[in-house]
Design an enzyme around this catalytic site. Structure first.
Site, PDB file in Angstrom:
ATOM      1  N   PHE A   1       0.858  -1.184   0.000  1.00  0.00           N
ATOM      2  CA  PHE A   1       0.000   0.000   0.000  1.00  0.00           C
ATOM      3  C   PHE A   1       0.902   1.245   0.000  1.00  0.00           C
ATOM      4  CE2 PHE A   1      -2.550   3.356   1.865  1.00  0.00           C
ATOM      5  CZ  PHE A   1      -3.686   3.262   1.085  1.00  0.00           C
TER       6      PHE A   1
ATOM      7  N   ASP B   1       1.091  -5.219   8.671  1.00  0.00           N
ATOM      8  CA  ASP B   1      -0.041  -4.316   8.477  1.00  0.00           C
ATOM      9  C   ASP B   1      -1.307  -5.181   8.381  1.00  0.00           C
ATOM     10  OD1 ASP B   1      -2.051  -2.636   7.568  1.00  0.00           O
ATOM     11  OD2 ASP B   1      -0.720  -1.476   6.268  1.00  0.00           O
TER      12      ASP B   1
ATOM     13  N   TYR C   1     -10.761   1.995  10.679  1.00  0.00           N
ATOM     14  CA  TYR C   1     -12.019   2.380  10.017  1.00  0.00           C
ATOM     15  C   TYR C   1     -12.532   1.348   9.018  1.00  0.00           C
ATOM     16  CZ  TYR C   1      -8.309   4.207   6.927  1.00  0.00           C
ATOM     17  OH  TYR C   1      -7.180   4.344   6.174  1.00  0.00           O
ATOM     18  N   LYS C   2     -11.761   0.284   8.787  1.00  0.00           N
ATOM     19  CA  LYS C   2     -12.235  -0.722   7.822  1.00  0.00           C
ATOM     20  C   LYS C   2     -13.111  -1.734   8.565  1.00  0.00           C
ATOM     21  CE  LYS C   2      -7.987  -0.223   5.075  1.00  0.00           C
ATOM     22  NZ  LYS C   2      -8.389   0.599   3.946  1.00  0.00           N
TER      23      LYS C   2
ATOM     24  N   ARG D   1     -13.132  -5.006  -6.170  1.00  0.00           N
ATOM     25  CA  ARG D   1     -13.019  -5.547  -4.800  1.00  0.00           C
ATOM     26  C   ARG D   1     -14.379  -5.609  -4.099  1.00  0.00           C
ATOM     27  NH1 ARG D   1      -8.640  -2.131  -1.696  1.00  0.00           N
ATOM     28  NH2 ARG D   1     -10.210  -0.520  -2.082  1.00  0.00           N
TER      29      ARG D   1
END
Ligand SMILES: Cc1ncc(COP(=O)(O)O)c(C=O)c1O
Length: 407
Positions: free
Chosen positions: A123, A194, A219-220, A368
């Site tokens: 990422f 991560d 927040y995911k 996704r």
């Protein structure tokens, strides 16, 4: 769908599903890999913190409410999901900032080793953070294309830390933490994971797999809310090994002594820096309350059942069109989302969103589907794949209005 009814834990999952806001009527959400669903109690938590905390108690809130404790209590409420002890987890700052803090910490602990190994296509923020450290502090970066190159990267015995994504943000490929941690430790290096695309979706065994350090988005799948603070984990063997890279008053051993000199707090506390983000923490506390009820093994099984079903539906319903699964078929090798490879993924994602199926795309061709095990049902998967099928059959996703880029 009958798979929902057959699940022995159905009563629990129904209760969990009802504990979250269902969003816009007629919309199916598959974007937990970006922003997880909102617990129904968030508005009340926010109103309480604003009225009772900010408006009324004001400065006294620091003593009368739990504001200072939140990085610890939020960490404790999600620790079981990541296979960690409560005392080793904090919720604070952002994933990128925590990545910086822990990379710098690992470089201090492992000196004179100075190499950071990371995946070339990680990422972007993780790469940027490492690049900046390398520029400023003479750490050297060594890139690997994938985990198979790790033994060669570790061979020179100069690696301080290996920073890996537990789950790839595009394909959802999940790495074998236990095996890789063994290589890393045998080479005398530290691991930094991560967990952004696995925490809250699948079971994680940080302690059992002997991971050294970890970060992950709040927040995911963890449902902490937009811009929620992130998780940070440190194995207790490193807890008191060095100063933190950012030494702030909240990480001091005795914050309110207002000592002239810095003394690091015990263990993970030293990674707290400034005043906690009280409003964001209040929103996160709603999800934290729910997470305390969740058994990670059952969560993992639920996620496997849902994502296996989704893949089966793709296979059965989309066979005539050039959509290919780019996520692994085995659940143990997959993270929170399922990715389809499709030439035109960005336009197809927008067409799906217009039809009420919220998915996301990533360049060049990844579509996704972020499946949240606490809120998604098998029935929803069936309905969503029917919409996908209709769009592919009609070709309407090729309409010019779907060409403009969106996030
Ligand atoms: C794998 C991964 N790491 C890090 C981040 C960045 O997190 P933050 O915005 O909290 O710094 C993201 C954001 O989507 C991500 O997907």
């Amino acid at each position: 769908m009958h798979l929902d009814a057959q699940d022995p834990g159905q009563i629990f999952w129904t209760h969990m599903g009802k504990s979250f806001d269902s969003g816009t009527p007629g919309t199916l959400y598959f974007d937990a890999n970006s922003i997880g669903p909102m617990p129904c109690t968030v508005p009340l938590k926010m109103t309480t913190v604003l009225q009772e905390g900010w408006a009324q108690a004001r400065r006294r809130s620091w003593n009368e409410l739990d504001w200072l404790e939140q990085p610890r209590t939020l960490g404790a409420s999600i620790a079981h999901l990541i296979g960690a002890d409560s005392k080793d987890v904090r919720v604070t700052d952002t994933t990128s900032i925590n990545q910086y803090k822990l990379l710098r910490y690992a470089l201090s602990v492992a000196a004179p080793r100075h190499v950071i190994v990371l995946e070339r296509h990680v990422f972007p923020s993780n790469r940027y953070v490492a690049e900046a450290i390398a520029r400023d502090h003479q750490a050297q970066l060594r890139f690997i294309d994938d985990a198979s190159q790790l033994p060669a990267a570790l061979a020179p015995q100069d690696v301080a830390v290996v920073a890996l994504s537990h789950v790839d943000y595009r394909s959802s490929t999940r790495l074998d933490m236990t095996e890789l941690n063994r290589y890393i430790r045998e080479a005398g290096a530290m691991s930094l994971w991560d967990l952004s695309h696995s925490a809250g979706a699948v079971a994680i065994a940080l302690r059992q797999s002997d991971a050294d350090l970890a970060v992950g988005c709040g927040y995911k799948y963890l449902c902490g809310g937009p811009g929620a603070p992130a998780l940070l984990y440190i194995h207790p063997r490193w807890a008191d090994a060095a100063w933190p890279a950012i030494a702030g008053w909240m990480g001091h051993a005795d914050t309110f002594a207002f000592d002239a000199d810095y003394r690091p707090g015990a263990g993970a506390d030293r990674f707290l820096v400034g005043t906690p983000a009280v409003l964001a923490n209040a929103a996160f506390s709603a999800a934290a309350q729910l997470w305390r009820e969740v058994d990670p093994v059952a969560l993992n099984q639920r996620h496997r059942s849902l994502t296996d079903t989704l893949i089966q539906l793709f296979d059965e319903q989309c066979a005539p069109w050039p959509v290919h699964l780019s996520s692994p078929r085995h659940h143990a090798q997959r993270g929170g989302h399922v990715t389809l490879q499709f030439h035109g993924a960005a336009a197809l994602a927008q067409a799906l969103v217009e039809q009420g199926v919220v998915v996301s795309s990533r360049k060049p061709d990844a579509l996704r589907w972020g499946v949240h095990p606490l809120t998604t049902t098998h029935q929803q998967l069936w309905s969503a794949v029917q919409v996908l099928r209709q769009l592919l059959a009609s070709g309407t996703w090729q309409d010019a209005r779907f060409e403009r880029p969106v996030v």
